[in-house]
Design a protein around this motif. Structure first.
Motif, PDB file in Angstrom:
ATOM      1  N   LEU A   1       0.825  -1.203   0.000  1.00  0.00           N
ATOM      2  CA  LEU A   1       0.000   0.000   0.000  1.00  0.00           C
ATOM      3  C   LEU A   1       0.863   1.259   0.000  1.00  0.00           C
ATOM      4  O   LEU A   1       0.653   2.182  -0.801  1.00  0.00           O
ATOM      5  CB  LEU A   1      -0.920  -0.005   1.221  1.00  0.00           C
ATOM      6  CG  LEU A   1      -1.719   1.281   1.498  1.00  0.00           C
ATOM      7  CD1 LEU A   1      -2.634   1.610   0.334  1.00  0.00           C
ATOM      8  CD2 LEU A   1      -2.513   1.136   2.790  1.00  0.00           C
ATOM      9  N   LEU A   2       1.863   1.293   0.882  1.00  0.00           N
ATOM     10  CA  LEU A   2       2.760   2.455   0.939  1.00  0.00           C
ATOM     11  C   LEU A   2       3.613   2.538  -0.319  1.00  0.00           C
ATOM     12  O   LEU A   2       3.991   3.631  -0.758  1.00  0.00           O
ATOM     13  CB  LEU A   2       3.649   2.366   2.184  1.00  0.00           C
ATOM     14  CG  LEU A   2       2.912   2.415   3.537  1.00  0.00           C
ATOM     15  CD1 LEU A   2       3.902   2.288   4.689  1.00  0.00           C
ATOM     16  CD2 LEU A   2       2.110   3.712   3.668  1.00  0.00           C
ATOM     17  N   GLY A   3       3.915   1.371  -0.920  1.00  0.00           N
ATOM     18  CA  GLY A   3       4.674   1.359  -2.173  1.00  0.00           C
ATOM     19  C   GLY A   3       3.876   1.911  -3.331  1.00  0.00           C
ATOM     20  O   GLY A   3       4.426   2.561  -4.227  1.00  0.00           O
ATOM     21  N   VAL A   4       2.567   1.676  -3.336  1.00  0.00           N
ATOM     22  CA  VAL A   4       1.692   2.241  -4.367  1.00  0.00           C
ATOM     23  C   VAL A   4       1.743   3.769  -4.309  1.00  0.00           C
ATOM     24  O   VAL A   4       1.827   4.446  -5.339  1.00  0.00           O
ATOM     25  CB  VAL A   4       0.240   1.732  -4.173  1.00  0.00           C
ATOM     26  CG1 VAL A   4      -0.734   2.544  -5.012  1.00  0.00           C
ATOM     27  CG2 VAL A   4       0.150   0.263  -4.547  1.00  0.00           C
ATOM     28  N   ILE A   5       1.707   4.313  -3.093  1.00  0.00           N
ATOM     29  CA  ILE A   5       1.819   5.768  -2.927  1.00  0.00           C
ATOM     30  C   ILE A   5       3.191   6.248  -3.404  1.00  0.00           C
ATOM     31  O   ILE A   5       3.316   7.301  -4.048  1.00  0.00           O
ATOM     32  CB  ILE A   5       1.591   6.174  -1.458  1.00  0.00           C
ATOM     33  CG1 ILE A   5       0.196   5.732  -0.995  1.00  0.00           C
ATOM     34  CG2 ILE A   5       1.768   7.675  -1.271  1.00  0.00           C
ATOM     35  CD1 ILE A   5      -0.053   5.941   0.494  1.00  0.00           C
ATOM     36  N   ALA A   6       4.235   5.461  -3.103  1.00  0.00           N
ATOM     37  CA  ALA A   6       5.590   5.823  -3.529  1.00  0.00           C
ATOM     38  C   ALA A   6       5.708   5.864  -5.046  1.00  0.00           C
ATOM     39  O   ALA A   6       6.360   6.757  -5.608  1.00  0.00           O
ATOM     40  CB  ALA A   6       6.605   4.845  -2.938  1.00  0.00           C
ATOM     41  N   ILE A   7       5.063   4.899  -5.724  1.00  0.00           N
ATOM     42  CA  ILE A   7       5.072   4.901  -7.187  1.00  0.00           C
ATOM     43  C   ILE A   7       4.364   6.142  -7.716  1.00  0.00           C
ATOM     44  O   ILE A   7       4.822   6.795  -8.667  1.00  0.00           O
ATOM     45  CB  ILE A   7       4.389   3.623  -7.737  1.00  0.00           C
ATOM     46  CG1 ILE A   7       5.311   2.409  -7.586  1.00  0.00           C
ATOM     47  CG2 ILE A   7       3.980   3.797  -9.195  1.00  0.00           C
ATOM     48  CD1 ILE A   7       6.499   2.396  -8.539  1.00  0.00           C
TER      49      ILE A   7
END
Length: 440
Positions: A228-234
């Motif tokens: 989930l946090l990686g999706v925001i990072a992308i």
């Protein structure tokens, strides 16, 4: 017969290489062409409206990210690629036709063309990587073809602002889309040739496996905190990657007092300089990808993210704080003349160009960190990541909104905050705390 099959594969691979290059070519048209539109009398110099073509291109990913994956599953590689190529041709054609209408009507037609082009590059992004892997027979050969394609993608991204900037020189109210028709002709020709060639090449789709778009799982990628946090990072990464050179192009092309020049009247080819300097950013991204590919086996994705986000934040802070009267000499590539000359620009421009070395490694690093430990949920996560490419449209609009009110360099705080979030993700957010979810 074997030779015919081998020759067909070579032609298909070359065609995919061209499409790989066209993805960045079409995507990177947004900022330099936006310079033309923002200087039209009806637009009134608005940076937000000028960057809207870029926004529409990336906005399409939000709608097409997951459907593109489903299309690949149902239609196969070849049909999906042909659909993407046809849509791309139509999108560029609509942008070309916008040059025949002036003012707001022409601007709206241009935005429609940019939106349609966004559908195309999303589809092609979904199909080109696995298709090159398929044509290469998988394994090291397939990976090698994708590396070559990625290099051509970066090279094309470098050439786009160079070519557009050289064609328009210094932008005035009289500069029109017709001044960059050569770029549109190139794009439409490549799309048309790729469609014809690919139509006659037989390509066998691989087995799609038991996990399909209709498979129902007990959980989803959203169940994993680090994903989930990686999706925001992308989302914020793509905004940073695209927004830094896009805003820099606007800054250097602006011959008003708000632009990069202490004496704007003395700058006769501001758009050429802006395009050339922005191209240096994409060139450094190419260099960064080549260098990182040699050390990726020894340095972890997390370590690369920590280092590059730290350096990126330092460079952006320095660019914001350094006055434009402090200058440096940079090479200016004149692509139409085939020559290189030195030009003087604010040192802030050089600092932002160097960010290209940092952003070059971030996409694969974030992807690796966000999908680690996902198992059977990885395919779903990939579709979500493709949707989050929309960040490449959203963040530049936010930055240019602030640029209209507080100036170009101060508005880069938007990318500083985004870089700060990616630093947090590399330090803390990437840790998988959902190890109790079955992934087999």
């Amino acid at each position: 017969m074997s030779n015919q099959k081998q020759n067909g594969s070579v032609i298909a691979i070359v065609t995919m290489f061209f499409l790989y290059a066209m993805i960045s070519f079409v995507t990177n048209l947004g900022a330099p062409i936006g310079v033309i539109w923002k200087n039209q009398p009806e637009i009134g110099g608005s940076n937000v409206l000028g960057i809207m073509g870029n926004f529409m291109n990336f906005f399409a990913y939000l709608f097409m990210g997951i459907p593109a994956g489903k299309m690949l599953t149902k239609q196969g590689y070849k049909k999906t690629a042909l659909i993407g190529i046809a849509v791309g041709f139509f999108g560029v054609l609509v942008q070309f036709l916008s040059g025949f209408s002036g003012g707001i009507p022409g601007f709206c037609i241009y935005l429609l063309g940019a939106f349609v082009s966004g559908f195309s590059v999303c589809i092609l992004n979904t199909v080109v990587n696995p298709m090159l892997n398929l044509l290469g027979g998988g394994g090291n050969r397939g990976n090698q073809l994708n590396m070559i394609g990625g290099t051509l993608n970066s090279l094309s991204g470098t050439m786009t602002p160079l070519l557009v900037g050289a064609l328009i020189g210094t932008v005035t109210a009289s500069t029109q889309m017709a001044d960059v028709n050569l770029v549109m002709y190139i794009a439409m020709t490549v799309f048309a040739c790729a469609f014809v060639i690919l139509t006659f090449i037989p390509i066998q789709d691989p087995e799609m496996g038991k996990v399909t778009a209709d498979t129902v799982f007990e959980h989803s990628p959203w169940s994993f905190r680090h994903c989930l946090l990686g999706v925001i990072a992308i989302f914020v990464y793509v905004g940073v990657e695209v927004g830094i050179p896009g805003g820099l192009n606007f800054y250097l092309s602006d011959t008003t007092a708000n632009g990069a020049w202490v004496n704007p009247e003395a700058v006769l080819n501001a758009a050429t300089i802006g395009g050339a300097v922005a191209a240096m950013y994409w060139l450094l991204m190419l260099v960064g990808r080549l260098v990182s590919s040699t050390i990726a086996g020894k340095v972890s994705s997390r370590q690369m993210m920590i280092v590059t986000t730290t350096v990126g934040m330092v460079l952006i802070i320095a660019a914001i704080l350094t006055p434009k009267s402090v200058t440096v000499t940079m090479p200016l590539v004149k692509i139409l003349e085939g020559s290189i000359e030195m030009t003087t620009v604010p040192i802030s421009a050089l600092l932002l160009v160097l960010c290209g070395l940092c952003t070059s490694v971030m996409w694969p690093s974030i992807f690796n960190l966000a999908t680690e430990g996902l198992g059977k949920y990885t395919a779903q996560a990939s579709g979500i990541f493709m949707m989050m490419v929309v960040g490449g449209g959203v963040l530049p609009v936010v930055q240019n909104f602030f640029a209209d009110f507080m100036g170009y360099m101060p508005s880069y705080f938007v990318y500083l905050l985004a870089m700060g979030y990616m630093f947090y993700y590399a330090i803390i957010g990437c840790k998988n705390v959902n190890t109790d979810i079955p992934i087999d």
